[in-house]
Design a protein around this motif. Structure first.
Motif, PDB file in Angstrom:
ATOM      1  N   ALA A  88       0.837  -1.207   0.000  1.00  0.00           N
ATOM      2  CA  ALA A  88       0.000   0.000   0.000  1.00  0.00           C
ATOM      3  C   ALA A  88       0.868   1.252   0.000  1.00  0.00           C
ATOM      4  CB  ALA A  88      -0.934  -0.007   1.200  1.00  0.00           C
ATOM      5  N   SER A  89       1.930   1.224   0.775  1.00  0.00           N
ATOM      6  CA  SER A  89       2.854   2.351   0.812  1.00  0.00           C
ATOM      7  C   SER A  89       3.500   2.584  -0.544  1.00  0.00           C
ATOM      8  CB  SER A  89       3.924   2.088   1.872  1.00  0.00           C
ATOM      9  OG  SER A  89       4.921   3.061   1.825  1.00  0.00           O
ATOM     10  N   HIS A  90       3.921   1.511  -1.193  1.00  0.00           N
ATOM     11  CA  HIS A  90       4.546   1.627  -2.518  1.00  0.00           C
ATOM     12  C   HIS A  90       3.552   2.133  -3.553  1.00  0.00           C
ATOM     13  CE1 HIS A  90       7.880  -1.453  -1.406  1.00  0.00           C
ATOM     14  NE2 HIS A  90       8.020  -0.299  -0.795  1.00  0.00           N
ATOM     15  N   ARG A  91       2.306   1.708  -3.438  1.00  0.00           N
ATOM     16  CA  ARG A  91       1.273   2.196  -4.356  1.00  0.00           C
ATOM     17  C   ARG A  91       1.115   3.709  -4.224  1.00  0.00           C
ATOM     18  NH1 ARG A  91      -1.500  -2.353  -3.648  1.00  0.00           N
ATOM     19  NH2 ARG A  91      -2.514  -1.605  -1.766  1.00  0.00           N
ATOM     20  N   GLU A  92       1.067   4.196  -2.989  1.00  0.00           N
ATOM     21  CA  GLU A  92       0.912   5.629  -2.764  1.00  0.00           C
ATOM     22  C   GLU A  92       2.136   6.403  -3.254  1.00  0.00           C
ATOM     23  OE1 GLU A  92      -1.883   7.203  -1.830  1.00  0.00           O
ATOM     24  OE2 GLU A  92      -2.757   5.195  -1.939  1.00  0.00           O
ATOM     25  N   MET A  93       3.337   5.858  -2.995  1.00  0.00           N
ATOM     26  CA  MET A  93       4.547   6.521  -3.487  1.00  0.00           C
ATOM     27  C   MET A  93       4.569   6.556  -5.009  1.00  0.00           C
ATOM     28  SD  MET A  93       7.697   5.550  -0.925  1.00  0.00           S
ATOM     29  CE  MET A  93       7.605   3.781  -1.096  1.00  0.00           C
ATOM     30  N   GLN A 131       4.130   9.329 -10.132  1.00  0.00           N
ATOM     31  CA  GLN A 131       3.453   9.433 -11.424  1.00  0.00           C
ATOM     32  C   GLN A 131       3.011  10.871 -11.663  1.00  0.00           C
ATOM     33  OE1 GLN A 131      -0.104   7.061 -11.745  1.00  0.00           O
ATOM     34  NE2 GLN A 131       0.005   7.019 -13.963  1.00  0.00           N
ATOM     35  N   THR A 132       2.514  11.527 -10.630  1.00  0.00           N
ATOM     36  CA  THR A 132       2.108  12.920 -10.747  1.00  0.00           C
ATOM     37  C   THR A 132       3.309  13.809 -11.019  1.00  0.00           C
ATOM     38  OG1 THR A 132       0.261  12.526  -9.251  1.00  0.00           O
ATOM     39  CG2 THR A 132       0.932  14.804  -9.570  1.00  0.00           C
ATOM     40  N   LYS A 133       4.417  13.567 -10.286  1.00  0.00           N
ATOM     41  CA  LYS A 133       5.635  14.338 -10.520  1.00  0.00           C
ATOM     42  C   LYS A 133       6.128  14.140 -11.954  1.00  0.00           C
ATOM     43  CE  LYS A 133       7.763  14.719  -5.958  1.00  0.00           C
ATOM     44  NZ  LYS A 133       8.989  14.390  -5.201  1.00  0.00           N
ATOM     45  N   GLY A 134       6.054  12.901 -12.432  1.00  0.00           N
ATOM     46  CA  GLY A 134       6.491  12.614 -13.797  1.00  0.00           C
ATOM     47  C   GLY A 134       5.648  13.336 -14.825  1.00  0.00           C
ATOM     48  N   ASN A 138      15.475  11.141  -9.624  1.00  0.00           N
ATOM     49  CA  ASN A 138      16.030  10.786  -8.311  1.00  0.00           C
ATOM     50  C   ASN A 138      14.960  10.158  -7.425  1.00  0.00           C
ATOM     51  OD1 ASN A 138      18.685  11.577  -8.765  1.00  0.00           O
ATOM     52  ND2 ASN A 138      18.325  13.666  -8.083  1.00  0.00           N
ATOM     53  N   SER A 139      13.745  10.665  -7.490  1.00  0.00           N
ATOM     54  CA  SER A 139      12.650  10.093  -6.704  1.00  0.00           C
ATOM     55  C   SER A 139      12.374   8.653  -7.127  1.00  0.00           C
ATOM     56  CB  SER A 139      11.378  10.930  -6.862  1.00  0.00           C
ATOM     57  OG  SER A 139      11.564  12.219  -6.354  1.00  0.00           O
ATOM     58  N   LEU A 140      12.426   8.387  -8.430  1.00  0.00           N
ATOM     59  CA  LEU A 140      12.245   7.016  -8.916  1.00  0.00           C
ATOM     60  C   LEU A 140      13.340   6.100  -8.380  1.00  0.00           C
ATOM     61  CD1 LEU A 140      11.201   7.412 -12.670  1.00  0.00           C
ATOM     62  CD2 LEU A 140       9.797   6.617 -10.768  1.00  0.00           C
ATOM     63  N   ALA A 141      14.566   6.590  -8.372  1.00  0.00           N
ATOM     64  CA  ALA A 141      15.684   5.784  -7.863  1.00  0.00           C
ATOM     65  C   ALA A 141      15.509   5.495  -6.373  1.00  0.00           C
ATOM     66  CB  ALA A 141      17.004   6.505  -8.116  1.00  0.00           C
TER      67      ALA A 141
END
Length: 96
Positions: A14-19, A24-27, A69-72
Motif C-alpha cells: 500500500a505504501s509503494h502504491r501511494e509513493m 506518477q504525478t511528478k512525472g 532521483n525520486s524514482l531511484a
C-alpha cells in the motif's frame, strides 16, 4: 507469524502504491514542463534574453532530475523492504 508477515507485506504494498502515485504525478508535471520547451520560439523569445531562457531551462532540467532521483529512491526502498521480508520469510538461518 505468517499472518504478521502477510500484514507487513500488505502495508508495504500500500505504501509503494501511494509513493508510485506521487511519482506518477511528478512525472506528469516534469513531462508537461519539458514539452513547453518545444513551444519556445527560435527567434526573438520574450524571456529576458539568453539569460532568461537559460534560467527557465535550468528549472525544467532540475524538475526532471528530481523526478528521476525520486524514482531511484523508490526503487531502493522497495529493494530494501523486499530484502527484509524475504529474510523474515526464510527464517533465522537465512541471516547467516
Amino acid at each position: 507469524m505468517e499472518q504478521k508477515i502477510t500484514n507487513i507485506i500488505t502495508y508495504i504494498a500500500a505504501s509503494h502504491r501511494e509513493m508510485s502515485k506521487i511519482l506518477q504525478t511528478k512525472g506528469s508535471i516534469a513531462g508537461q514542463m519539458s514539452s513547453i520547451i518545444t513551444e519556445i520560439p527560435d527567434l526573438h523569445p520574450e524571456f529576458d534574453g539568453v539569460e532568461g531562457i537559460q534560467e527557465h531551462s535550468s528549472q525544467i532540467i532540475k524538475s526532471v532530475v528530481a523526478y528521476l532521483n525520486s524514482l531511484a529512491e523508490l526503487e531502493e526502498a522497495i529493494a530494501q523492504q523486499t530484502e527484509i521480508v524475504m529474510k523474515e520469510m526464510n527464517g533465522p538461518d537465512a541471516e547467516e
